[in-house]
Design a protein around this motif. Structure first.
Motif, PDB file in Angstrom:
ATOM      1  N   GLU A   1     -17.562 -48.996  27.463  1.00 49.72           N
ATOM      2  CA  GLU A   1     -16.291 -49.212  26.730  1.00 49.72           C
ATOM      3  C   GLU A   1     -16.061 -50.685  26.403  1.00 49.72           C
TER       4      GLU A   1
ATOM      5  N   ASP B   1     -17.277 -49.013  16.184  1.00 49.08           N
ATOM      6  CA  ASP B   1     -17.775 -48.085  17.198  1.00 49.08           C
ATOM      7  C   ASP B   1     -18.347 -48.856  18.378  1.00 49.08           C
ATOM      8  N   GLY B   2     -19.051 -48.137  19.241  1.00 48.68           N
ATOM      9  CA  GLY B   2     -19.532 -48.773  20.469  1.00 48.68           C
ATOM     10  C   GLY B   2     -20.954 -49.286  20.400  1.00 48.68           C
TER      11      GLY B   2
ATOM     12  N   GLU C   1      -9.906 -52.453  19.272  1.00 53.14           N
ATOM     13  CA  GLU C   1     -10.452 -51.321  18.519  1.00 53.14           C
ATOM     14  C   GLU C   1      -9.359 -50.671  17.660  1.00 53.14           C
TER      15      GLU C   1
ATOM     16  N   LEU D   1     -18.064 -53.345  21.669  1.00 45.81           N
ATOM     17  CA  LEU D   1     -17.459 -52.858  20.432  1.00 45.81           C
ATOM     18  C   LEU D   1     -18.209 -53.467  19.255  1.00 45.81           C
TER      19      LEU D   1
END
Ligand SMILES: C[S@@+](CC[C@H](N)C(=O)[O-])C[C@H]1O[C@@H](n2cnc3c(N)ncnc32)[C@H](O)[C@@H]1O
Length: 297
Positions: free
Chosen positions: A225, A283-284, A258, A228
């Protein structure tokens, strides 16, 4: 060392990078403790939009020139307003100059915060030093930014941000960036890092992003998490001509980033589009499938 950022200042790629930089620094400032800003590839600090270079290559007209007086939708404002307000404050009589990353940091940071700026180009490092020599918060060095990053972390402040924004003149730029970054993040895993890369070659960019994410998760124990990615392309990435796409990978982003970017990117992409096939992604940098494979290992 042929790259001159003055030809590109204020273009779509600068907008996304500087938007992310602004939001990250604003978030770091939310706590009273001092922060350190490290800029490995600083440029000259600020850019005159009436200069020869900017006149010859007016990329800013398709970039920041389209944003300042635009009618921004409600959902995009929280992300864009701090960045646009900074440019408005710098240009009380209409858009004449554009802030580079050092100037954005210098305007946002507080008295007890510190900035370390590296620029290897001989003339540009002098221009940069001249601009900030009276600012006690700032140290400018004519130095290879890649080598500097590892030596400059962890900073005494313990909180802060490293921006890595190379010119991408060299075919191996992504490899240099990965090497420098891995040394630094190993020493200072809690810093916020922003890596800029072009999307000239989507495959190479994706490989860099996934490789970095994989290393961070498996070797550094960083939570997926905390990685990014934000990319913007203003026309089909396969189209000929000038740079069509670019973006940033952020390690340890503010938790608010985000959502802020997702609010702004649709409008930003529509407004900065230069042709068919434009788009964006936040997105990640790692697919769900990649994560499942890691969990199985
Ligand atoms: C993309 S520009 C930086 C723009 C700046 N970060 C901004 O956002 O305003 C890249 C800069 O890196 C400088 N440069 C190139 N190689 C370098 C190196 N190894 N170390 C430090 N600076 C370098 C170039 O002279 C150029 O000014």
């Amino acid at each position: 060392m042929n790259y001159r950022h003055a030809f590109h200042a204020g273009n779509f790629a600068d907008i996304l990078k500087h938007l992310v930089l602004t939001l990250c620094l604003e978030h770091l400032k939310a706590k009273p403790k001092p922060v350190r800003y490290i800029d490995s590839h600083s440029g000259i600090g600020a850019y005159d939009l009436a200069s020869d270079e900017a006149e010859r290559s007016p990329e800013w007209k398709d970039g920041v020139g389209k944003l300042l007086n635009a009618d921004i939708p409600e959902e995009a404002r929280p992300a864009l307003e701090p960045y646009l307000n900074l440019i408005r404050e710098m240009n009380p009589d209409g858009l004449k100059s554009y802030p580079g990353s050092p100037e954005i940091a210098a305007r946002l940071l507080r008295e007890n915060d510190r900035m370390h700026l590296c620029e290897l180009h001989a003339a540009d490092s002098v221009t940069l030093d001249d601009r900030y020599k009276r600012d006690k918060r700032v140290k400018v060095e004519k130095r290879d930014g890649y080598k500097a990053i590892e030596a400059l972390v962890p900073p005494p402040e313990k909180r802060g941000l490293v921006l890595v924004d190379p010119p991408f003149e060299d075919r191996d730029e992504l490899a240099h960036m990965a090497e420098a970054v891995m040394g630094a993040i190993g020493k200072w895993p809690t810093g916020t890092y922003v890596f800029w890369r072009s999307l000239k070659n989507l495959w190479a960019a994706d490989r860099f992003d996934a490789g970095l994410a994989h290393w961070l998760i498996t070797e550094q124990g960083i939570d997926p998490e905390k990685i990014l990615r934000a990319d913007l392309w203003v026309r089909d990435l396969a189209s000929e001509g000038k740079l069509a796409g670019a973006g940033v990978v952020i390690v340890n982003p503010p938790w608010t980033l985000e959502e802020q970017l997702v609010g702004a990117m649709p409008w930003l992409a529509d407004t900065l589009a230069q042709g068919d096939g434009y788009g964006w992604r936040v997105d990640g940098a790692f697919t769900d499938e990649d994560l499942e494979d890691l969990a199985d290992d």
